[in-house]
Design a protein around this motif. Structure first.
Motif, PDB file in Angstrom:
ATOM      1  N   ARG A  50       0.829  -1.212   0.000  1.00  0.00           N
ATOM      2  CA  ARG A  50       0.000   0.000   0.000  1.00  0.00           C
ATOM      3  C   ARG A  50       0.857   1.252   0.000  1.00  0.00           C
ATOM      4  O   ARG A  50       0.617   2.198  -0.752  1.00  0.00           O
ATOM      5  N   GLU A  51       1.889   1.274   0.841  1.00  0.00           N
ATOM      6  CA  GLU A  51       2.789   2.424   0.894  1.00  0.00           C
ATOM      7  C   GLU A  51       3.541   2.598  -0.419  1.00  0.00           C
ATOM      8  O   GLU A  51       3.735   3.718  -0.887  1.00  0.00           O
ATOM      9  N   SER A  52       3.959   1.507  -1.016  1.00  0.00           N
ATOM     10  CA  SER A  52       4.674   1.563  -2.284  1.00  0.00           C
ATOM     11  C   SER A  52       3.789   2.127  -3.394  1.00  0.00           C
ATOM     12  O   SER A  52       4.218   2.965  -4.188  1.00  0.00           O
ATOM     13  N   VAL A  53       2.539   1.680  -3.453  1.00  0.00           N
ATOM     14  CA  VAL A  53       1.591   2.180  -4.455  1.00  0.00           C
ATOM     15  C   VAL A  53       1.340   3.667  -4.231  1.00  0.00           C
ATOM     16  O   VAL A  53       1.318   4.450  -5.188  1.00  0.00           O
ATOM     17  N   LYS A  54       1.198   4.055  -2.989  1.00  0.00           N
ATOM     18  CA  LYS A  54       0.954   5.465  -2.660  1.00  0.00           C
ATOM     19  C   LYS A  54       2.132   6.339  -3.121  1.00  0.00           C
ATOM     20  O   LYS A  54       1.932   7.389  -3.730  1.00  0.00           O
ATOM     21  N   LYS A  55       3.353   5.898  -2.861  1.00  0.00           N
ATOM     22  CA  LYS A  55       4.532   6.654  -3.273  1.00  0.00           C
ATOM     23  C   LYS A  55       4.639   6.726  -4.791  1.00  0.00           C
ATOM     24  O   LYS A  55       5.023   7.751  -5.351  1.00  0.00           O
ATOM     25  N   THR A  56       4.299   5.626  -5.463  1.00  0.00           N
ATOM     26  CA  THR A  56       4.342   5.598  -6.924  1.00  0.00           C
ATOM     27  C   THR A  56       3.350   6.603  -7.497  1.00  0.00           C
ATOM     28  O   THR A  56       3.665   7.331  -8.443  1.00  0.00           O
ATOM     29  N   LYS A  57       2.154   6.655  -6.936  1.00  0.00           N
ATOM     30  CA  LYS A  57       1.145   7.618  -7.399  1.00  0.00           C
ATOM     31  C   LYS A  57       1.619   9.051  -7.179  1.00  0.00           C
ATOM     32  O   LYS A  57       1.432   9.917  -8.034  1.00  0.00           O
ATOM     33  N   GLU A  58       2.260   9.313  -6.038  1.00  0.00           N
ATOM     34  CA  GLU A  58       2.771  10.652  -5.758  1.00  0.00           C
ATOM     35  C   GLU A  58       3.862  11.042  -6.758  1.00  0.00           C
ATOM     36  O   GLU A  58       3.911  12.172  -7.214  1.00  0.00           O
ATOM     37  N   LYS A  59       4.731  10.104  -7.102  1.00  0.00           N
ATOM     38  CA  LYS A  59       5.788  10.373  -8.081  1.00  0.00           C
ATOM     39  C   LYS A  59       5.201  10.665  -9.457  1.00  0.00           C
ATOM     40  O   LYS A  59       5.655  11.551 -10.159  1.00  0.00           O
ATOM     41  N   ARG A  60       4.171   9.915  -9.829  1.00  0.00           N
ATOM     42  CA  ARG A  60       3.534  10.145 -11.137  1.00  0.00           C
ATOM     43  C   ARG A  60       2.928  11.537 -11.215  1.00  0.00           C
ATOM     44  O   ARG A  60       3.036  12.208 -12.229  1.00  0.00           O
ATOM     45  N   LYS A  61       2.290  11.976 -10.129  1.00  0.00           N
ATOM     46  CA  LYS A  61       1.702  13.316 -10.103  1.00  0.00           C
ATOM     47  C   LYS A  61       2.787  14.376 -10.239  1.00  0.00           C
ATOM     48  O   LYS A  61       2.611  15.383 -10.898  1.00  0.00           O
ATOM     49  N   TYR A  62       3.909  14.131  -9.640  1.00  0.00           N
ATOM     50  CA  TYR A  62       5.020  15.082  -9.677  1.00  0.00           C
ATOM     51  C   TYR A  62       5.554  15.247 -11.101  1.00  0.00           C
ATOM     52  O   TYR A  62       5.873  16.339 -11.534  1.00  0.00           O
ATOM     53  N   TYR A  63       5.611  14.132 -11.846  1.00  0.00           N
ATOM     54  CA  TYR A  63       6.184  14.177 -13.189  1.00  0.00           C
ATOM     55  C   TYR A  63       5.178  14.506 -14.278  1.00  0.00           C
ATOM     56  O   TYR A  63       5.539  14.669 -15.422  1.00  0.00           O
ATOM     57  N   GLU A  64       3.910  14.592 -13.936  1.00  0.00           N
ATOM     58  CA  GLU A  64       2.887  14.896 -14.956  1.00  0.00           C
ATOM     59  C   GLU A  64       2.840  16.372 -15.268  1.00  0.00           C
ATOM     60  O   GLU A  64       3.118  17.261 -14.639  1.00  0.00           O
TER      61      GLU A  64
END
Length: 91
Positions: free
Chosen positions: A77-91
């Motif tokens: 869950r934490e890994s998925v959350k961090k991945t989503k945050e990174k995607r938002k940052y790079y969008e």
């Protein structure tokens, strides 16, 4: 076997407690079903190693065999959350 395992687990918990100043440890998993056969040697080694310099509480988990699965799910869950945050940052 349980006494020897309790000795090493107790020694490890004592060292971790002194190093990181952790007063409470929750132990779980299938092996904890044996109860006092393992908990007593752990507590004895803790008392011997710490020599009353600090109080460390050992608590058996109430989750039983589910500890590992719940821990793994939490990490996912934490890994998925961090991945989503990174995607938002790079969008």
């Amino acid at each position: 076997v349980y006494v020897k395992a309790g000795f090493y687990i107790g020694r490890a918990i004592a060292n971790i407690s002194m190093l990181l100043d952790i007063p409470i440890f929750i132990l779980g998993g299938g092996v904890m079903k044996i109860g006092t056969l393992l908990l007593d040697p752990i507590q004895e080694e803790l008392n011997r190693t710490l020599a009353n310099r600090r109080k460390v509480l050992i608590i058996p988990s109430t989750l039983g065999d589910k500890n590992g699965a719940l821990g793994a799910l939490s990490l996912i869950r934490e890994s998925v959350k961090k991945t989503k945050e990174k995607r938002k940052y790079y969008e």
